[in-house]
Design a protein around this motif. Structure first.
Motif, PDB file in Angstrom:
ATOM      1  N   PRO A 189      -8.740  12.649  61.346  1.00  0.00           N
ATOM      2  CA  PRO A 189      -8.018  13.900  61.087  1.00  0.00           C
ATOM      3  C   PRO A 189      -6.556  13.828  61.554  1.00  0.00           C
ATOM      4  CG  PRO A 189     -10.178  14.362  62.016  1.00  0.00           C
ATOM      5  CD  PRO A 189      -9.983  12.875  62.097  1.00  0.00           C
ATOM      6  N   LEU A 190      -6.294  13.124  62.657  1.00  0.00           N
ATOM      7  CA  LEU A 190      -4.916  12.993  63.144  1.00  0.00           C
ATOM      8  C   LEU A 190      -4.043  12.304  62.099  1.00  0.00           C
ATOM      9  CD1 LEU A 190      -2.650  13.132  65.253  1.00  0.00           C
ATOM     10  CD2 LEU A 190      -3.590  11.011  66.247  1.00  0.00           C
ATOM     11  N   PHE A 191      -4.498  11.171  61.579  1.00  0.00           N
ATOM     12  CA  PHE A 191      -3.720  10.465  60.558  1.00  0.00           C
ATOM     13  C   PHE A 191      -3.517  11.355  59.342  1.00  0.00           C
ATOM     14  CE2 PHE A 191      -3.291   7.971  56.707  1.00  0.00           C
ATOM     15  CZ  PHE A 191      -2.230   7.141  57.028  1.00  0.00           C
ATOM     16  N   ASN A 192      -4.581  12.005  58.885  1.00  0.00           N
ATOM     17  CA  ASN A 192      -4.461  12.862  57.702  1.00  0.00           C
ATOM     18  C   ASN A 192      -3.432  13.963  57.912  1.00  0.00           C
ATOM     19  OD1 ASN A 192      -6.293  11.479  56.088  1.00  0.00           O
ATOM     20  ND2 ASN A 192      -8.027  12.593  56.927  1.00  0.00           N
ATOM     21  N   GLU A 193      -3.416  14.545  59.094  1.00  0.00           N
ATOM     22  CA  GLU A 193      -2.450  15.599  59.395  1.00  0.00           C
ATOM     23  C   GLU A 193      -1.022  15.045  59.425  1.00  0.00           C
ATOM     24  OE1 GLU A 193      -1.224  18.095  63.348  1.00  0.00           O
ATOM     25  OE2 GLU A 193      -3.361  17.830  62.970  1.00  0.00           O
ATOM     26  N   VAL A 194      -0.831  13.957  60.140  1.00  0.00           N
ATOM     27  CA  VAL A 194       0.512  13.371  60.271  1.00  0.00           C
ATOM     28  C   VAL A 194       1.001  12.863  58.916  1.00  0.00           C
ATOM     29  CG1 VAL A 194       1.823  11.473  61.301  1.00  0.00           C
ATOM     30  CG2 VAL A 194       0.257  12.817  62.711  1.00  0.00           C
ATOM     31  N   TRP A 195       0.155  12.135  58.208  1.00  0.00           N
ATOM     32  CA  TRP A 195       0.574  11.539  56.938  1.00  0.00           C
ATOM     33  C   TRP A 195       0.821  12.599  55.878  1.00  0.00           C
ATOM     34  CZ3 TRP A 195       2.823   7.208  56.373  1.00  0.00           C
ATOM     35  CH2 TRP A 195       3.006   6.655  55.119  1.00  0.00           C
ATOM     36  N   SER A 196      -0.013  13.624  55.816  1.00  0.00           N
ATOM     37  CA  SER A 196       0.201  14.705  54.842  1.00  0.00           C
ATOM     38  C   SER A 196       1.545  15.381  55.055  1.00  0.00           C
ATOM     39  CB  SER A 196      -0.918  15.741  54.936  1.00  0.00           C
ATOM     40  OG  SER A 196      -2.136  15.186  54.545  1.00  0.00           O
ATOM     41  N   PHE A 197       1.896  15.576  56.311  1.00  0.00           N
ATOM     42  CA  PHE A 197       3.187  16.185  56.642  1.00  0.00           C
ATOM     43  C   PHE A 197       4.332  15.239  56.298  1.00  0.00           C
ATOM     44  CE2 PHE A 197       6.726  17.029  59.456  1.00  0.00           C
ATOM     45  CZ  PHE A 197       6.859  18.405  59.385  1.00  0.00           C
ATOM     46  N   THR A 198       4.210  13.988  56.715  1.00  0.00           N
ATOM     47  CA  THR A 198       5.308  13.027  56.606  1.00  0.00           C
ATOM     48  C   THR A 198       5.612  12.652  55.165  1.00  0.00           C
ATOM     49  OG1 THR A 198       4.719  12.144  58.771  1.00  0.00           O
ATOM     50  CG2 THR A 198       6.117  10.757  57.398  1.00  0.00           C
TER      51      THR A 198
END
Length: 98
Positions: A69-78
């Motif tokens: 979930p951390l990667f998905n959150e960061v990558w979706s934003f970035t």
């Protein structure tokens, strides 16, 4: 252990937003299971280009992070901030002089 290098290129107006988000998440990324090192670099000539260097114990550790979930959150934003397609390499470190 191996090194993951990711090249990120941003619209100039999005650089500050990217840096704020990286600052907010860098400790979480660094503390992910299997991550041993994390750095962020900015190109000296083109301030819109950044590189992340991260060291991972195993490929499974990196893949587990990429499915988190951390990667998905960061990558979706970035990824909304990019001005070009990101590039990534997984490499083995052969020599290191400190």
């Amino acid at each position: 252990m191996f090194v993951r290098i990711v090249k990120l290129s941003f619209h100039e107006e999005n650089i500050a937003t990217f840096l704020e988000n990286f600052e907010a998440n860098k400790e979480k990324i660094r503390n992910t299971a299997g991550n041993r090192f994390l750095e962020l670099y900015q190109d000296k000539n083109n301030k819109s280009i950044f590189f992340t260097y991260s060291y991972w114990e195993t490929e499974d550790d990196l893949e587990n992070y990429r499915k988190s979930p951390l990667f998905n959150e960061v990558w979706s934003f970035t990824k909304k901030l990019f001005n070009d397609k990101p590039e990534a390499w997984s490499v083995d470190k052969l020599v290191s002089l400190v």
